[in-house]
Design an enzyme around this catalytic site. Structure first.
Site, PDB file in Angstrom:
ATOM      1  N   LYS A   1      23.172  77.136 -12.188  1.00 45.68           N
ATOM      2  CA  LYS A   1      24.492  77.760 -12.304  1.00 45.68           C
ATOM      3  C   LYS A   1      24.534  78.680 -13.513  1.00 45.68           C
ATOM      4  CE  LYS A   1      26.787  74.029  -9.864  1.00 45.68           C
ATOM      5  NZ  LYS A   1      27.448  72.723  -9.919  1.00 45.68           N
TER       6      LYS A   1
ATOM      7  N   GLN B   1      30.448  68.860 -13.762  1.00 41.92           N
ATOM      8  CA  GLN B   1      29.412  68.476 -12.796  1.00 41.92           C
ATOM      9  C   GLN B   1      29.586  67.014 -12.378  1.00 41.92           C
ATOM     10  OE1 GLN B   1      27.224  70.633 -11.461  1.00 41.92           O
ATOM     11  NE2 GLN B   1      26.203  69.100 -10.236  1.00 41.92           N
TER      12      GLN B   1
ATOM     13  N   ASP C   1      35.960  74.881  -8.554  1.00 41.38           N
ATOM     14  CA  ASP C   1      35.399  73.965  -7.559  1.00 41.38           C
ATOM     15  C   ASP C   1      36.391  73.702  -6.417  1.00 41.38           C
ATOM     16  OD1 ASP C   1      32.799  72.982  -7.887  1.00 41.38           O
ATOM     17  OD2 ASP C   1      33.390  71.633  -9.510  1.00 41.38           O
TER      18      ASP C   1
END
Ligand code: GUN
Length: 297
Positions: free
Chosen positions: A54, A98, A121
């Site tokens: 990422k 995460q 997200d």
């Protein structure tokens, strides 16, 4: 008939390129780069790989990457304090914590602490709710990537029968919402579904997101179906192999003879997730800066 292979890797590369060009234009207009903050708690090896990818992709797209690596024994209060700090930081447009988190941390509380307008997200209940009622929010990256592959291939999905196998908050449920918004007739199947083969048989579109290696059999599919395989499963190593092969949730070799098109594993849905994350971050940046979101995002 051999099914067309849907090349998610190539599609994702084009999307990253487009996001990169638009990120440059954003910087010109806003006088700053779009920024993504990624928080990793602990040292889970798979998560470390994801976070590194990422970071690299964010920098390559001309955006600012803020990485926060916290020790595995970080308290929930400390993690929430970091999220609060990122919520208040104008250089940060998107925040990603995460997952999975270590067991002593409550994922729902942590997700709830992220500002919905920075939740790239799309995991916050506010964004799940926005998706459910058709408002502009953030859609989880993997299902949005699947949707991009589907509309690129099929165009208008109106009236098509879509079967989503799996009902997770991260993939199955948002995927079903997106298909419904696109006027497909949607069924969500799951582990308690009776006679899954006959449910799958009626589908023009199958999205498999169960996490079980090659569970969906070729003979379940309708001739000419479009198959999106979200699964990434590692088989036990065969003789002479050090690591087992990666396979999806669908029997790819068999499905190739029946489906019209199918995503491979690896190289299908997987590469789309990070590309869409960059896209969502740039959308967030435009909204946060009060700029119009470019159509081509
Ligand atoms: N862990 C595996 N995939 C993801 C993802 O898309 N977002 C977050 N936050 N954690 C993940």
């Amino acid at each position: 008939m051999t099914a067309e292979r849907i090349d998610g890797k190539a599609f994702a590369a084009l999307l990253r390129e487009r996001v990169g060009a638009l990120a440059g234009q954003f910087e010109q207009k806003a006088g700053r780069k779009a920024g993504l903050a990624v928080v990793l708690v602990g040292e889970d090896p798979a998560s470390q790989v994801y976070v590194r990818s990422k970071h690299k992709a964010t920098v390559a797209a001309g955006m600012e990457s803020f990485e926060h690596r916290l020790p595995v024994d970080t308290s929930e209060a400390d993690l929430l304090a970091l999220v609060e700090q990122l919520n208040a930081d104008d250089a940060v447009d998107g925040i990603l914590v995460q997952l999975p988190l270590p067991d002593h941390l409550d994922e729902q509380s942590v997700i709830a602490s992220i500002s919905p307008d920075k939740d790239v997200d799309g995991f916050h209940v506010t964004n799940a709710g926005r998706l459910a009622v058709g408002q502009n929010g953030f859609v989880p990256c993997t299902p949005l990537g699947c949707m991009m592959l589907l509309t690129d291939r099929l165009g208008d999905l109106s009236g098509l029968e879509a079967v989503v196998i799996g009902r997770s908050n991260i993939v199955g449920k948002p995927m079903a919402q997106l298909l419904l918004d696109a006027n497909a007739t949607v069924t969500i199947a799951h582990s308690r579904t009776k006679d899954l083969p006959s449910v799958v048989k009626r589908a023009d579109i199958v999205v498999a997101a169960v996490g079980r290696a090659e569970m969906v059999k070729a003979e379940w599919l309708k001739e000419g179906a479009t198959v999106i395989d979200v699964g990434i499963n590692r088989l036990p190593p065969a003789e002479g192999e050090e690591k087992g092969r990666l396979v999806g949730d669908v029997d790819y070799a068999g499905a190739e003879g029946i489906a019209a098109a199918i995503t491979p594993v690896p190289g299908g849905v997987g590469p789309m997730t990070i590309a869409v994350l960059l896209r969502n971050t740039l959308v967030a940046a435009h909204r946060n800066a009060g700029l119009e979101v470019p159509q081509s995002l």
